[in-house]
Scaffold this active site. Structure first.
Site, short mmCIF file in Angstrom:
data_model
loop_
_atom_site.label_atom_id
_atom_site.label_comp_id
_atom_site.label_asym_id
_atom_site.label_seq_id
_atom_site.Cartn_x
_atom_site.Cartn_y
_atom_site.Cartn_z
CB CYS A 123 1.59 4.93 8.56
SG CYS A 123 1.94 6.53 7.66
CG ASN A 134 7.53 -3.84 3.13
OD1 ASN A 134 7.04 -2.96 3.91
ND2 ASN A 134 7.67 -3.72 1.61
N GLY A 135 10.59 -4.30 2.42
CA GLY A 135 11.72 -3.45 2.80
C GLY A 135 12.81 -3.76 1.89
CG ASP A 136 15.22 -1.19 1.47
OD1 ASP A 136 14.24 -0.29 1.40
OD2 ASP A 136 16.39 -0.79 1.91
CE LYS A 141 3.07 -2.49 4.54
NZ LYS A 141 3.46 -0.87 4.99
CD GLN A 170 -2.44 0.11 5.16
OE1 GLN A 170 -2.23 1.07 4.45
NE2 GLN A 170 -1.74 -0.92 5.48
N PRO A 184 0.84 -1.03 -0.10
CG PRO A 184 0.11 -0.83 2.19
CD PRO A 184 0.93 -1.88 1.31
CG MET A 185 3.65 2.43 -1.42
SD MET A 185 4.91 2.47 -2.75
CE MET A 185 4.27 1.53 -4.14
C1 LIG Z 1 4.91 6.89 -1.07
C2 LIG Z 1 4.70 6.02 -0.03
C3 LIG Z 1 3.63 5.84 0.56
C4 LIG Z 1 3.09 4.68 1.60
N1 LIG Z 1 2.19 4.76 2.12
C5 LIG Z 1 1.67 3.70 2.76
C6 LIG Z 1 0.52 3.34 3.30
O1 LIG Z 1 -0.53 3.96 2.79
N2 LIG Z 1 -0.01 2.34 3.97
C7 LIG Z 1 1.25 1.51 4.57
O2 LIG Z 1 0.87 0.58 5.33
N3 LIG Z 1 2.39 1.77 4.20
C8 LIG Z 1 2.66 3.05 3.13
N4 LIG Z 1 4.20 2.81 2.70
C9 LIG Z 1 5.21 2.02 3.24
C10 LIG Z 1 4.99 1.01 2.26
O3 LIG Z 1 3.86 0.18 2.16
C11 LIG Z 1 6.37 -0.13 2.55
O4 LIG Z 1 6.19 -0.62 3.79
C12 LIG Z 1 7.53 0.83 2.52
O5 LIG Z 1 7.80 1.64 1.39
C13 LIG Z 1 8.84 -0.36 2.34
O6 LIG Z 1 8.73 -1.22 1.55
P1 LIG Z 1 9.62 -0.94 0.18
O7 LIG Z 1 11.04 -0.89 0.34
O8 LIG Z 1 9.38 -2.13 -0.82
O9 LIG Z 1 9.22 0.47 -0.53
C14 LIG Z 1 4.33 3.97 1.90
C15 LIG Z 1 5.29 4.34 1.50
C16 LIG Z 1 5.55 5.01 0.22
C17 LIG Z 1 7.08 5.20 -0.33
#
Ligand SMILES: Cc1cc2nc3c(=O)[nH]c(=O)nc-3n(C[C@H](O)[C@H](O)[C@H](O)COP(=O)(O)O)c2cc1C
Length: 360
Positions: A109, A209-211, A148, A79, A24-25
């Site tokens: 978050c 999750n992460g990177d 999450k 979510q 989710p982003m």
């Molecule tokens: C622009 C942006 C918006 C995000 N919004 C949410 C969100 O709405 N809900 C959530 O649980 N995490 C949110 N995250 C966190 C991501 O879901 C994820 O946990 C985090 O980016 C790490 O994963 P990655 O390294 O694959 O990006 C957001 C991250 C980014 C970069």
């Protein structure tokens, strides 16, 4: 040779295959972006951006719009976030009634705005409140319910194992753990042991999750954590083909190679969809820029494309920048002189970003 690691998982009776999940982003994974990812393929589950439960309850049109999904977007996880049991229970129920396959609760978050009201990752500091909220959502929905989180508030308070176990006890059916603490925001040193401990303690599926940006990082994460699947966020904005590529490699096939024509077609097609969706060009241009910031990191000499889009004053100008850039790249790849001023950069950096627009 195909991977010896799991390639699918079940959340109760919901099959997630492959076990690669779009994170989710906020401000990114709206209907348009998720459509793009699904068209390309390779993801087993998509998740909406976080939806304020209170907004759902009050039926705010902008919030209702955030929860939209296509009829064939299955499985889809919605979510929700918030800090009031009543609002979360009602919001989760609305999400279920709208057809969500899964309801997910955001406890990860790091945004100041969300944490200041005890939402998001701040809940990890308040386990009793977190328990009440998890219980309220669980009691309100019959569809699978997931949570999450991060590994904790900071390095001194890494309590993901306890919190995840509490979620399981209260009826959550899957947890996703981002290896960072809240204090890490989007930096920190990669630490997968905590996710491994969560996996060892829980019976329900655990997602890491992460990177994760490619097959190697996905397999490394699965191996080190023993997780049942992985979730990918920023890596998918930079490279929307990432799921398709990893899924192919998991089956023992070579990853698809994305050529310049396809990159241009996808970028412009996506821009067009954003344009159709936003009523005002200003909004569409803002969204273009947000996505371009990441996407251009996957393109050779992408910094020039990025600069061009970021400086565009109008949507039409941004589209023209994209056309011109890819024309130059094509001529160069066909053997022409190098028209680019800077060094060749290609997919090395994932820009750091806090949790959505509200984090700033
Ligand atoms: C622009 C942006 C918006 C995000 N919004 C949410 C969100 O709405 N809900 C959530 O649980 N995490 C949110 N995250 C966190 C991501 O879901 C994820 O946990 C985090 O980016 C790490 O994963 P990655 O390294 O694959 O990006 C957001 C991250 C980014 C970069």
């Amino acid at each position: 040779m195909s991977s010896d690691l799991p390639q699918e998982l079940y959340v109760r009776d919901v099959r997630i295959a492959p076990n690669l999940i779009l994170a989710p982003m906020e401000g990114v994974t709206d209907l348009t972006f998720r459509r793009l990812i699904r068209q390309i393929g390779g993801t087993g589950l998509t998740v909406t951006e976080f939806i304020p439960a209170e907004g759902l309850r009050r039926d705010i049109p902008k919030i209702r719009e955030m929860v939209q999904f296509d009829a064939d977007e299955r499985p889809i996880s919605v979510q929700v976030y918030g800090r009031s049991s009543e609002a979360l229970a009602e919001g989760a129920k609305i999400a279920q009634d709208l057809g969500a396959t899964i309801v997910d609760f955001n406890m990860g978050c790091p945004s100041k705005k969300v944490c200041a009201h005890s939402g998001g990752s701040a809940l990890m500091k308040e386990p009793e409140l977190a328990r009440q909220l998890v219980r309220a959502i669980r009691g309100a929905v019959s569809v699978p319910f997931t949570v999450k989180m991060r590994t904790g508030w900071d390095v001194q308070h890494k309590n993901a194992v306890e919190i995840a176990y509490m979620c399981q006890e209260e009826g959550a059916e899957m947890v996703t753990v981002h290896w960072r603490t809240r204090a890490d925001l989007y930096g920190g040193v990669r630490e997968l042991d905590t996710i491994r401990q969560v996996k060892d303690r829980l019976k329900i599926p655990v997602i890491a999750n992460g990177d994760i940006v490619d097959y190697e990082s996905a397999m490394d994460t699965l191996r080190k954590t023993g997780a049942d699947g992985v979730m990918i966020g920023r890596g998918a904005i930079k490279n929307p083909w990432v799921f398709k590529q990893i899924a192919a490699q998991m089956r023992g096939e070579p990853p698809c190679v994305v050529d310049t024509d396809e990159r241009e077609m996808v970028m412009l097609g996506y821009f067009q969809q954003i344009r159709d969706r936003f009523q005002h060009d200003r909004g569409a241009l803002g969204r273009f820029k947000k996505i371009a910031k990441y996407f251009t990191h996957g393109v050779p000499y992408g910094s020039e494309l990025r600069e061009g889009v970021l400086h565009a004053q109008e949507v039409t100008e941004a589209i023209e920048v994209v056309h011109r850039f890819f024309d130059r790249l094509r001529r160069y790849e066909a053997g022409g002189a190098n028209p680019f001023l800077g060094p060749r950069e290609e997919g090395l950096v994932i820009p750091e970003e806090s949790c959505g627009i509200s984090a700033s």
